[in-house]
Each structure stands twice: as C-alpha cells, then as structure tokens.
Design an enzyme around this catalytic site. Structure first.
Site, mmCIF file in Angstrom:
data_model
loop_
_atom_site.group_PDB
_atom_site.id
_atom_site.type_symbol
_atom_site.label_atom_id
_atom_site.label_comp_id
_atom_site.label_asym_id
_atom_site.label_seq_id
_atom_site.Cartn_x
_atom_site.Cartn_y
_atom_site.Cartn_z
ATOM 1 N N GLU A 75 0.839 -1.206 0.000
ATOM 2 C CA GLU A 75 0.000 0.000 0.000
ATOM 3 C C GLU A 75 0.872 1.253 0.000
ATOM 4 O O GLU A 75 0.571 2.233 -0.683
ATOM 5 C CB GLU A 75 -0.945 0.001 1.204
ATOM 6 C CG GLU A 75 -1.902 1.169 1.226
ATOM 7 C CD GLU A 75 -2.840 1.209 0.038
ATOM 8 O OE1 GLU A 75 -3.011 2.313 -0.534
ATOM 9 O OE2 GLU A 75 -3.398 0.168 -0.340
ATOM 10 N N GLU B 19 1.748 6.372 -7.046
ATOM 11 C CA GLU B 19 0.684 7.307 -7.424
ATOM 12 C C GLU B 19 1.139 8.756 -7.274
ATOM 13 O O GLU B 19 0.904 9.587 -8.161
ATOM 14 C CB GLU B 19 -0.560 7.064 -6.573
ATOM 15 C CG GLU B 19 -1.298 5.795 -6.937
ATOM 16 C CD GLU B 19 -2.509 5.540 -6.061
ATOM 17 O OE1 GLU B 19 -2.694 6.236 -5.041
ATOM 18 O OE2 GLU B 19 -3.284 4.633 -6.410
#
Length: 130
Positions: free
Chosen positions: A75, A82
């Site tokens: 994550e 991102e």
C-alpha cells in the site's frame, strides 16, 4: 531520463538518524492521508485481536504478521507510485494510468491472498467454538 545527483532539489541525508526520521515521516503521512492505509490498519488490528483471542499457534502468528506487513508495504509503494506519477504529469497519460493501476493491482492481490490465508487459519478456530 534520470537526473544527476547535482540536479536534485534536495540532497541526501548525511546522518543515519535523518534517514530514520524521513522513513517515519513517510509512514505517518501514509497513515494520515491515505484512506486505504487506514482500512488496512483497522483490518490488521481486528486480525491481531482474533489471533490473540483464538490463541493461534506461533507459525500462524508468523504467517499472519507476514501477510499484514506485505499488504501495508505494498500500500505504501502504491501510494509512492501514485504520488510520483501525479507529480510528473497533470495530464492523462495512458502509461501513467497503467503504472498506477498495476501498483493498485499488486495491493489487491496481496489483500486477497491475505484474506484467503486468514480464512484458512481462522475457520477451524471458529468451527471449534461449538
């Protein structure tokens, strides 16, 4: 194209403690700003509470901890990818979308694997309650 060391806006940390400080800042940022990280941490706490309540074996504890940390690590890598992609471009680029989608897919696969492993570990304990 990679930038040279002298072209970087920020220099590398000279002290080991600074490196740890940056790492902890990254963890704090991910927890504070990422909704999915909060979800993963809540699920991890539930899993750890269940493991303690059912008194799972040492091997099962290790497997559960590995699963939890793999999901959390992925994550954080997903978040880094991102943000890096979003920093490089504000326009829609198909390759940027693919990079972000692949990173998110890695988290999804790890989460599904962890869920299945959790079922395999906890179902016998739940069935034994009767």
């Amino acid at each position: 194209m990679l930038m040279g060391y002298k072209d970087r806006k920020y220099k590398r940390s000279r002290h080991l403690l600074d490196s740890f400080k940056h790492a902890f800042t990254g963890i704090k940022t991910a927890v504070a700003e990422e909704r999915n990280m909060k979800i993963h941490l809540i699920v991890a706490l539930v899993v750890l509470a269940c493991a303690g309540g059912f008194q799972v074996t040492k091997s099962e504890w290790l497997i559960l901890l590995i699963c939890i940390f793999i999901v959390i690590i992925l994550e954080m890598v997903n978040t880094a990818i991102e943000r890096a992609v979003d920093t490089v471009t504000t326009e829609f680029l198909p390759e940027a979308k693919k990079a972000k989608d692949v990173a998110a897919g890695a988290v999804l696969i790890a989460s599904l694997m962890s869920f299945i492993i959790g079922l395999i570990i906890f179902i016998p304990y739940v069935l034994a309650i009767n």
